[in-house]
Write an enzyme that holds these catalytic residues in place. Structure first.
Site, PDB file in Angstrom:
ATOM      1  N   HIS A   1       0.850  -1.184   0.000  1.00 53.47           N
ATOM      2  CA  HIS A   1       0.000   0.000   0.000  1.00 53.47           C
ATOM      3  C   HIS A   1       0.890   1.240   0.000  1.00 53.47           C
ATOM      4  O   HIS A   1       0.805   2.080   0.893  1.00 53.47           O
ATOM      5  CB  HIS A   1      -0.943  -0.021   1.208  1.00 53.47           C
ATOM      6  CG  HIS A   1      -1.765  -1.266   1.294  1.00 53.47           C
ATOM      7  ND1 HIS A   1      -2.419  -1.679   2.428  1.00 53.47           N
ATOM      8  CD2 HIS A   1      -2.042  -2.207   0.349  1.00 53.47           C
ATOM      9  CE1 HIS A   1      -3.057  -2.819   2.196  1.00 53.47           C
ATOM     10  NE2 HIS A   1      -2.838  -3.159   0.935  1.00 53.47           N
TER      11      HIS A   1
HETATM   12  C1  LIG Z   1       0.161  -8.873  -2.104  1.00 50.55           C
HETATM   13  C2  LIG Z   1      -0.829  -7.762  -2.228  1.00 50.55           C
HETATM   14  C3  LIG Z   1      -2.023  -7.798  -1.512  1.00 50.55           C
HETATM   15  C4  LIG Z   1      -2.938  -6.747  -1.612  1.00 50.55           C
HETATM   16  N1  LIG Z   1      -4.113  -6.829  -0.929  1.00 50.55           N
HETATM   17  C5  LIG Z   1      -4.971  -5.785  -0.949  1.00 50.55           C
HETATM   18  C6  LIG Z   1      -6.192  -5.838  -0.219  1.00 50.55           C
HETATM   19  O1  LIG Z   1      -6.554  -6.838   0.370  1.00 50.55           O
HETATM   20  N2  LIG Z   1      -6.983  -4.731  -0.226  1.00 50.55           N
HETATM   21  C7  LIG Z   1      -6.651  -3.604  -0.911  1.00 50.55           C
HETATM   22  O2  LIG Z   1      -7.404  -2.620  -0.831  1.00 50.55           O
HETATM   23  N3  LIG Z   1      -5.530  -3.557  -1.672  1.00 50.55           N
HETATM   24  C8  LIG Z   1      -4.686  -4.621  -1.705  1.00 50.55           C
HETATM   25  N4  LIG Z   1      -3.566  -4.584  -2.489  1.00 50.55           N
HETATM   26  C9  LIG Z   1      -3.347  -3.418  -3.378  1.00 50.55           C
HETATM   27  C10 LIG Z   1      -4.019  -3.610  -4.753  1.00 50.55           C
HETATM   28  O3  LIG Z   1      -3.537  -4.741  -5.378  1.00 50.55           O
HETATM   29  C11 LIG Z   1      -3.756  -2.361  -5.606  1.00 50.55           C
HETATM   30  O4  LIG Z   1      -4.291  -1.229  -4.944  1.00 50.55           O
HETATM   31  C12 LIG Z   1      -4.382  -2.430  -6.992  1.00 50.55           C
HETATM   32  O5  LIG Z   1      -3.986  -3.582  -7.668  1.00 50.55           O
HETATM   33  C13 LIG Z   1      -3.958  -1.181  -7.764  1.00 50.55           C
HETATM   34  O6  LIG Z   1      -4.432  -1.230  -9.086  1.00 50.55           O
HETATM   35  P1  LIG Z   1      -3.744  -0.301 -10.199  1.00 50.55           P
HETATM   36  O7  LIG Z   1      -4.474  -0.502 -11.443  1.00 50.55           O
HETATM   37  O8  LIG Z   1      -3.629   1.066  -9.656  1.00 50.55           O
HETATM   38  O9  LIG Z   1      -2.229  -0.812 -10.309  1.00 50.55           O
HETATM   39  P2  LIG Z   1      -1.568  -2.264 -10.523  1.00 50.55           P
HETATM   40  O10 LIG Z   1      -2.493  -3.354 -10.144  1.00 50.55           O
HETATM   41  O11 LIG Z   1      -0.259  -2.211  -9.829  1.00 50.55           O
HETATM   42  O12 LIG Z   1      -1.357  -2.346 -12.099  1.00 50.55           O
HETATM   43  C14 LIG Z   1      -0.400  -1.547 -12.735  1.00 50.55           C
HETATM   44  C15 LIG Z   1       0.066  -2.235 -14.009  1.00 50.55           C
HETATM   45  O13 LIG Z   1       0.987  -1.349 -14.651  1.00 50.55           O
HETATM   46  C16 LIG Z   1       2.004  -2.126 -15.252  1.00 50.55           C
HETATM   47  N5  LIG Z   1       3.181  -1.259 -15.472  1.00 50.55           N
HETATM   48  C17 LIG Z   1       3.998  -0.710 -14.540  1.00 50.55           C
HETATM   49  N6  LIG Z   1       4.954   0.022 -15.126  1.00 50.55           N
HETATM   50  C18 LIG Z   1       4.746  -0.062 -16.465  1.00 50.55           C
HETATM   51  C19 LIG Z   1       5.414   0.485 -17.603  1.00 50.55           C
HETATM   52  N7  LIG Z   1       6.507   1.269 -17.465  1.00 50.55           N
HETATM   53  N8  LIG Z   1       4.935   0.192 -18.845  1.00 50.55           N
HETATM   54  C20 LIG Z   1       3.828  -0.595 -19.000  1.00 50.55           C
HETATM   55  N9  LIG Z   1       3.172  -1.149 -17.943  1.00 50.55           N
HETATM   56  C21 LIG Z   1       3.621  -0.869 -16.700  1.00 50.55           C
HETATM   57  C22 LIG Z   1       2.246  -3.245 -14.257  1.00 50.55           C
HETATM   58  O14 LIG Z   1       2.883  -4.350 -14.859  1.00 50.55           O
HETATM   59  C23 LIG Z   1       0.823  -3.539 -13.775  1.00 50.55           C
HETATM   60  O15 LIG Z   1       0.219  -4.567 -14.526  1.00 50.55           O
HETATM   61  C24 LIG Z   1      -2.648  -5.633  -2.429  1.00 50.55           C
HETATM   62  C25 LIG Z   1      -1.467  -5.607  -3.172  1.00 50.55           C
HETATM   63  C26 LIG Z   1      -0.577  -6.663  -3.095  1.00 50.55           C
HETATM   64  C27 LIG Z   1       0.650  -6.616  -3.924  1.00 50.55           C
END
Ligand SMILES: Cc1cc2nc3c(=O)[nH]c(=O)nc-3n(C[C@H](O)[C@H](O)[C@H](O)COP(=O)(O)OP(=O)(O)OC[C@H]3O[C@@H](n4cnc5c(N)ncnc54)[C@H](O)[C@@H]3O)c2cc1C
Ligand code: SF4
Length: 590
Positions: free
Chosen positions: A517
């Site tokens: 987080h």
């Molecule tokens: C182990 C774990 C447990 C979690 N449990 C919880 C929970 O229980 N409750 C909760 O509220 N949140 C939890 N989270 C947090 C939650 O997973 C994230 O808040 C959420 O996935 C964020 O979504 P997002 O789309 O912002 O980013 P992400 O899911 O991080 O997706 C971003 C994407 O961008 C891609 N990317 C990065 N850089 C580049 C680049 N330069 N070029 C192209 N692509 C790129 C990555 O490969 C990724 O696929 C957890 C996270 C983890 C790791």
């Protein structure tokens, strides 16, 4: 030499939850969209199927679904006067990679933030006076309110199929739910999880002490559910291989199980995987984005994707890093307090309590689910009087039963030898008779906690790594001690023979896992001098760049972030759809 592709209307950098939401919200528009994801394509079938998906060594220990640090990592130091060193093994946090991002291997704990979280500075000054906020804390209001976000929280929770029992529907406080939550427009779409035995023990003790336990809102399905997009999820099997794993049963809400099946069918959307974005391209005056440059990882070909609108939907680290690499905004300098990109990096302040039981108490924690927990919010945020405590903020206290997997889970009481026969005997003795309480705490922004570009270390593509400078502020350490002591009092009533209280202590270390987080770096706010984005996630400096995700948070609240991340993505999508596309300009005048 770089090749240049035909222009599109919108390009997404990263294809996790937030990009999928915005792409779906633009489905009826005439805009042409491309989603660039650095990782591979993947889906529930065949990629998350057992038995291979239950390989604990591959996924929980060797982090098979996470970012490959040999390609890109971060450097870290506690204070600005130290030299930062590269993180060469994953530890404290686990950024995802591949299609769906971290939303594939998350737990599914799906909490809303409270209204005061969005007005953190104003709220505390109004209730307690300015002196309650320590001088070093740079906490800020978000520039939007809970009421602004409520309809979008609702959208996201119905998309995910969250199971819970609402404590406040339309202003009516309902016994059995969270009595501190703000007014929500309707109940959760699905019923709450059934408590695990540890949760039952916790709820009883908490109620005896006058607290209000409830079941954690869960994105592990409590029954079969078809979401408003027409995508069906199946009931959770409580398999215990949830966090760090993909779900073979279509039972954990993820981009794959909620949105991607429909987004990938949209004629106006194209997905391109193995596309690692290296920068946002700007016009010579630096005020307008012309698209992005990425490396096609399959061929090594540098590629320019022109676009009218760039959405930075990568993780909290990558969004501010790409802004800094591209010259969007000004890099934050802690010595002057100037600069709007990189400031207010924050985290989560985690404490815990361990409970060691006699052998006649069987906890059976090997059955579990990522969001299976019983929780109290009595010490969250400003739900308790801080006037004499010497800190602001709080933490939730939760008895989670997420799965006691054999390699990682071997709790033993303090004083046990760390290897050899006595250790093995203790592991066997305590495996099924140990529980834990998690103390999941707020993280306040601090002047010397920030991210910038590392002056020394580079990634596999020759670009400077992101440098994290972070340590827990004194405020948060005090908070963690106070709330973890309260958790210890509950634990003492839960019938354990030994209780061990572990509040968060400094210095922060990137080695043991805490949470993923990570927040801030491209924060939203009302002032372009102290925030990178306006209240819609739109860059103040380059208005055809929007940012999503936790990078927007000015500081972190007690609760897990993703419900708020999803709500913000719907909020931003609405602003793009209803306002920006018809009149591409700043949505807020500073
Ligand atoms: C182990 C774990 C447990 C979690 N449990 C919880 C929970 O229980 N409750 C909760 O509220 N949140 C939890 N989270 C947090 C939650 O997973 C994230 O808040 C959420 O996935 C964020 O979504 P997002 O789309 O912002 O980013 P992400 O899911 O991080 O997706 C971003 C994407 O961008 C891609 N990317 C990065 N850089 C580049 C680049 N330069 N070029 C192209 N692509 C790129 C990555 O490969 C990724 O696929 C957890 C996270 C983890 C790791
Ligand atoms: S615990 Fe439930 S939601 Fe999580 S991976 Fe197992 S079946 Fe899926």
């Amino acid at each position: 030499m770089a090749r240049t592709l035909p222009s599109v209307d919108v390009v997404f950098v990263g294809m996790g939850f937030t990009a999928a939401i915005i792409a779906r919200e633009l489905k009826d528009s005439s805009v042409k969209m491309v989603g660039l994801e650095r990782g591979r394509a993947r889906n529930t079938v065949p990629d998350f199927q057992s038995p291979s998906m239950h390989d604990e060594l591959a996924f929980a220990v060797r982090h098979g679904l996470m970012q490959d640090l040999s390609q890109e990592t971060v450097t870290f130091r506690n204070t600005p006067d130290q030299k930062a060193l590269p993180m060469r093994q994953l530890g404290s946090f686990l950024p995802g990679t591949d299609l769906g991002g971290a939303g594939v291997h998350w737990n599914g704990q799906t909490f809303r933030f409270q209204p005061e979280d969005f007005r953190l500075r104003s709220h505390h000054e109004e209730r307690y006076g300015r002196d309650i906020i320590a001088e070093e804390l740079t906490i800020q209001d978000w520039g939007l309110t809970y009421e602004d976000l409520e309809p979008y929280y609702d959208r996201f929770e119905y998309l995910l199929g969250v199971g819970g029992y609402a404590g406040n529907v339309g202003g009516e406080i309902r016994p059995g739910g969270n009595p501190f939550e703000a007014k929500r427009s309707r109940d959760y779409p699905n019923p709450p999880t059934a408590p695990a035995y540890l949760g039952v023990l916790f709820a009883k003790a908490a109620m005896e002490l006058g607290y209000s336990p409830y079941q954690v809102p869960s994105s592990n399905m409590t029954r079969a559910y078809t979401n408003p997009e027409g995508v069906r999820l199946e009931p959770c099997m409580v398999c215990g291989y949830c966090e760090r794993f993909g779900c073979e049963h279509f039972a954990k809400s993820s981009p794959q199980t909620t949105l991607l099946p429909v987004v990938l069918q949209q004629p106006n959307f194209a997905l391109r995987t193995n596309a690692h974005v290296t920068r946002v391209n700007l016009t010579p005056d630096g005020k307008h984005a012309t698209g992005v440059t990425y490396i096609d990882l399959a061929t090594g070909q540098e590629t320019i994707q022109p676009a009218e609108l760039v959405v930075l939907s990568a993780f909290a680290f990558h969004n501010p890093r790409l802004m800094l690499l591209s010259g969007i905004g000004k890099s934050y300098d802690p010595s002057t307090g100037e600069g709007n990109v990189g400031r207010n990096y924050a985290y989560q302040t985690m404490g815990s309590v361990s409970l060691f039981y006699d052998e006649d108490v069987e906890l059976n924690q090997f059955m579990g689910a990522g969001a299976l927990g019983t929780v109290i919010s009595d010490y969250v945020s400003d739900n308790f009087d801080h006037s004499k405590l010497g800190f602001i903020g709080g933490a939730y206290i939760c008895a989670y039963t997420t799965g006691a997997r054999p390699i990682e889970y071997h709790p033993v009481p303090p004083g046990t030898p760390r290897w050899g026969l006595a250790w093995k005997q203790a592991v066997a003795r305590y495996y099924n008779h140990t529980g834990g309480l998690q103390v999941h705490g707020q993280s306040c922004a601090r002047r010397t906690n920030y991210v910038d570009l590392d002056p020394t270390y580079k990634d596999a593509f020759g670009q400077p790594l992101l440098r994290i400078t972070f340590d827990f502020p004194e405020n948060d350490l005090r908070m963690s001690h106070y709330v973890t002591d309260r958790a210890g009092e509950i634990a003492e009533r839960m019938g354990a023979s030994q209780v061990v209280v572990n509040p968060r202590t400094a210095p922060y270390s990137v080695v043991p896992y805490q949470t993923t987080h990570n927040t801030g770096g491209a924060i939203m706010g009302a002032d372009p001098k102290t925030s990178a984005c306006n209240r819609y996630g739109q860059s103040w400096d380059v208005p055809n760049v929007f940012v999503t995700g936790t990078a927007l948070f000015p500081q972190n609240a007690s609760y897990n972030p993703t419900d708020t991340v999803g709500a913000l993505a719907y909020w931003t999508a609405d602003a793009i759809k209803t306002r920006y596309l018809s009149s591409p300009a700043p949505l807020v005048q500073p």
